[in-house]
Design a protein around this motif. Structure first.
Motif, PDB file in Angstrom:
ATOM      1  N   GLU A  71       0.834  -1.206   0.000  1.00  9.72           N
ATOM      2  CA  GLU A  71       0.000   0.000   0.000  1.00  9.72           C
ATOM      3  C   GLU A  71       0.871   1.261   0.000  1.00  9.72           C
ATOM      4  O   GLU A  71       0.531   2.261  -0.643  1.00  9.72           O
ATOM      5  N   PHE A  72       1.982   1.209   0.706  1.00 10.26           N
ATOM      6  CA  PHE A  72       2.910   2.341   0.724  1.00 10.26           C
ATOM      7  C   PHE A  72       3.517   2.557  -0.659  1.00 10.26           C
ATOM      8  O   PHE A  72       3.655   3.683  -1.127  1.00 10.26           O
ATOM      9  N   ALA A  75       1.078   4.247  -2.899  1.00  9.09           N
ATOM     10  CA  ALA A  75       0.959   5.680  -2.619  1.00  9.09           C
ATOM     11  C   ALA A  75       2.200   6.448  -3.054  1.00  9.09           C
ATOM     12  O   ALA A  75       2.125   7.649  -3.329  1.00  9.09           O
ATOM     13  N   HIS A  76       3.327   5.734  -3.110  1.00  8.60           N
ATOM     14  CA  HIS A  76       4.600   6.369  -3.480  1.00  8.60           C
ATOM     15  C   HIS A  76       5.306   5.481  -4.513  1.00  8.60           C
ATOM     16  O   HIS A  76       6.192   4.698  -4.168  1.00  8.60           O
ATOM     17  N   TYR A 342       4.271   6.008   8.304  1.00 12.27           N
ATOM     18  CA  TYR A 342       3.100   5.505   7.581  1.00 12.27           C
ATOM     19  C   TYR A 342       2.563   4.236   8.244  1.00 12.27           C
ATOM     20  O   TYR A 342       1.352   4.095   8.463  1.00 12.27           O
TER      21      TYR A 342
END
Length: 448
Positions: A71-72, A75-76, A342
């Motif tokens: 998921e990180f 997002a990035h 995060y």
């Protein structure tokens, strides 16, 4: 999530060599610029690191972390995160210390349990994250986990989970033998006697001697056996909290009221499933373990507040829990901090909670959705309300030794003898104190 971290913290011996090198270096005054805990960055550096991107290696045994990493990355897109299970608890710490000593293979982020974090921070092996603004997150966490990662103005990790304690009990067994749910530990002893008399094959709980469990109950009793001020260490298991624990728990040992079953074994889960082990006093991370380890008991179990040492009190303790820390020798601390925040304070928390983790962040812990969640395994009970209340009642001021890993490793050879011989808990605690102090002195600490 099956919390293997808890299995190791509370059940297994930990080798004294895990951090001996680091402790000795620090205790004797050996340090260098390479060992500085200064993270060498700022909040602006974190944003810049995310814009630039790069690769991160995260050591974690947590089964929810791979999903958080994906998921990180989503997002990035410029960041790639590799999750490595380098072992649980002491196995990972050994590997981490070896990597630090060798100067290669060091991860960017490492999961470190609260009881072990002090060894790494004292050895200057993990970075102080306050430069990135971690100190501003203090009010985001419940007191127990935050106190475990912060020292003065320094922050050496971000809490990734917590373990506020409660009493899990088998309602079916309690109803069958007309046993009231104990609200004090004296009532708990009485319930143990009544249960075992009614069914000699049934026990109130299983306990063969576990360091984490004993220290958690001493914590709840208001004990402060460990005094730590840098490299000055004091241990006193004659303090009121320790005495209270030993006096009450000795009754269970003397009455042979504890199941002689080792935690996390097949036999232990069988006892939890068939009702021959009727309660567990442990952390909020246990529900998923019960559901997967003792599925046959679905609907039988409930959760109640931890029994009190004095009637009318409201005191609890933490059992287990871990942080995400950034090794001081890491090469990309700003990007590592971005992921750490995060996972431990950002969107990653909700993801982990959905997969069964228990949060350390108060906003998640006290959200209506979280508190109102009903658990079929526990008869539809909203058990998170019990855990959240417990988290708010943890006494402040608890300390672990800066070599708690070693201290826990000798528990079974000292206090543990009380469970299998004529040695009393009081005598066992005295032996534990003596040997722990001797070790500290050998490592260069000032002890008393």
């Amino acid at each position: 999530m099956f919390n293997t971290a808890r299995r190791t913290v509370r059940g297994a011996g930990l080798a004294s060599a895990v951090l001996a090198l680091a402790v000795t270096m620090t205790a004797c005054g050996g340090s260098s610029d390479n060992n500085s805990t200064d993270a060498g960055g700022s909040a602006d550096d974190v944003k810049a690191a995310l814009d630039k991107g790069g690769d991160l290696t995260v050591w974690s045994w947590d089964s929810t972390m791979p999903k958080v990493a994906k998921e990180f990355e989503a997002a990035h897109p410029k960041v790639k995160v590799k999750i490595v299970n380098a072992g649980t608890s002491k196995d990972e710490y050994t590997a981490l210390q070896n990597a630090i000593a060798a100067g290669k293979g060091i991860p960017d982020v490492a999961q470190i349990e609260y009881f072990a974090l002090g060894q790494f921070s004292l050895a200057k092996s993990v970075a102080d994250l306050s430069a990135f603004g971690a100190d501003k997150l203090a009010k985001s966490y419940s007191p127990g986990p935050w106190n475990a990662v912060a020292s003065g103005k320094s922050v050496y990790g971000l809490p990734v989970d917590s373990g506020p304690m409660a009493l899990y009990y088998n309602k079916k067994v309690f109803d069958k033998y007309k046993i009231a749910v104990p609200t004090t530990w004296d009532e708990y002893v009485t319930a143990a006697q009544k249960l075992h008399k009614a069914d000699p094959k049934a026990y109130i709980t299983a306990d063969t001697g576990e360091a984490g469990f004993a220290t958690s109950l001493i914590w709840q009793a208001g004990g402060h056996p460990y005094k730590v001020d840098g490299t000055k260490v004091g241990i006193d298991f004659t303090d009121p909290g320790s005495v209270t624990f030993a006096k009450t728990w000795q009754k269970l040992i003397d009455g042979k009221l504890l199941a002689p079953v080792t935690s996390w074994t097949d036999e232990w889960f069988k006892g939890l499933a068939d009702g021959s082990i009727a309660t567990l006093a442990t952390g909020a991370w246990m529900p998923t373990n019960l559901k997967t380890g003792a599925p046959a008991a679905a609907g039988d179990w409930r959760v109640a507040p931890l029994p009190q040492w004095k009637a009318g009190e409201k005191s609890s303790a933490e059992s287990g829990g871990s942080s995400l820390a950034i090794p001081a020798a890491g090469k990309n601390k700003a990007l590592a901090y971005a992921f750490t925040e995060y996972a431990a304070a950002g969107a990653g928390v909700k993801s982990r909670v959905k997969d069964g983790a228990y949060p350390a962040t108060t906003a998640d812990m006290n959200s209506k959705e979280f508190l109102d969640t009903k658990f079929d395994y526990f008869g539809g009970q909203e058990i998170n309300k019990v855990f959240a209340q417990s988290a708010s009642e943890v006494p402040s001021g608890w300390s672990y030794l800066p070599y708690q890993v070693y201290a826990n490793s000798i528990f079974n050879d000292t206090v543990g003898k009380a469970y299998v011989s004529g040695t009393t808990l009081t005598e066992g605690l005295a032996a534990w104190q003596k040997q722990s102090l001797e070790y500290g002195k050998e490592q260069g600490f000032t002890v008393k």
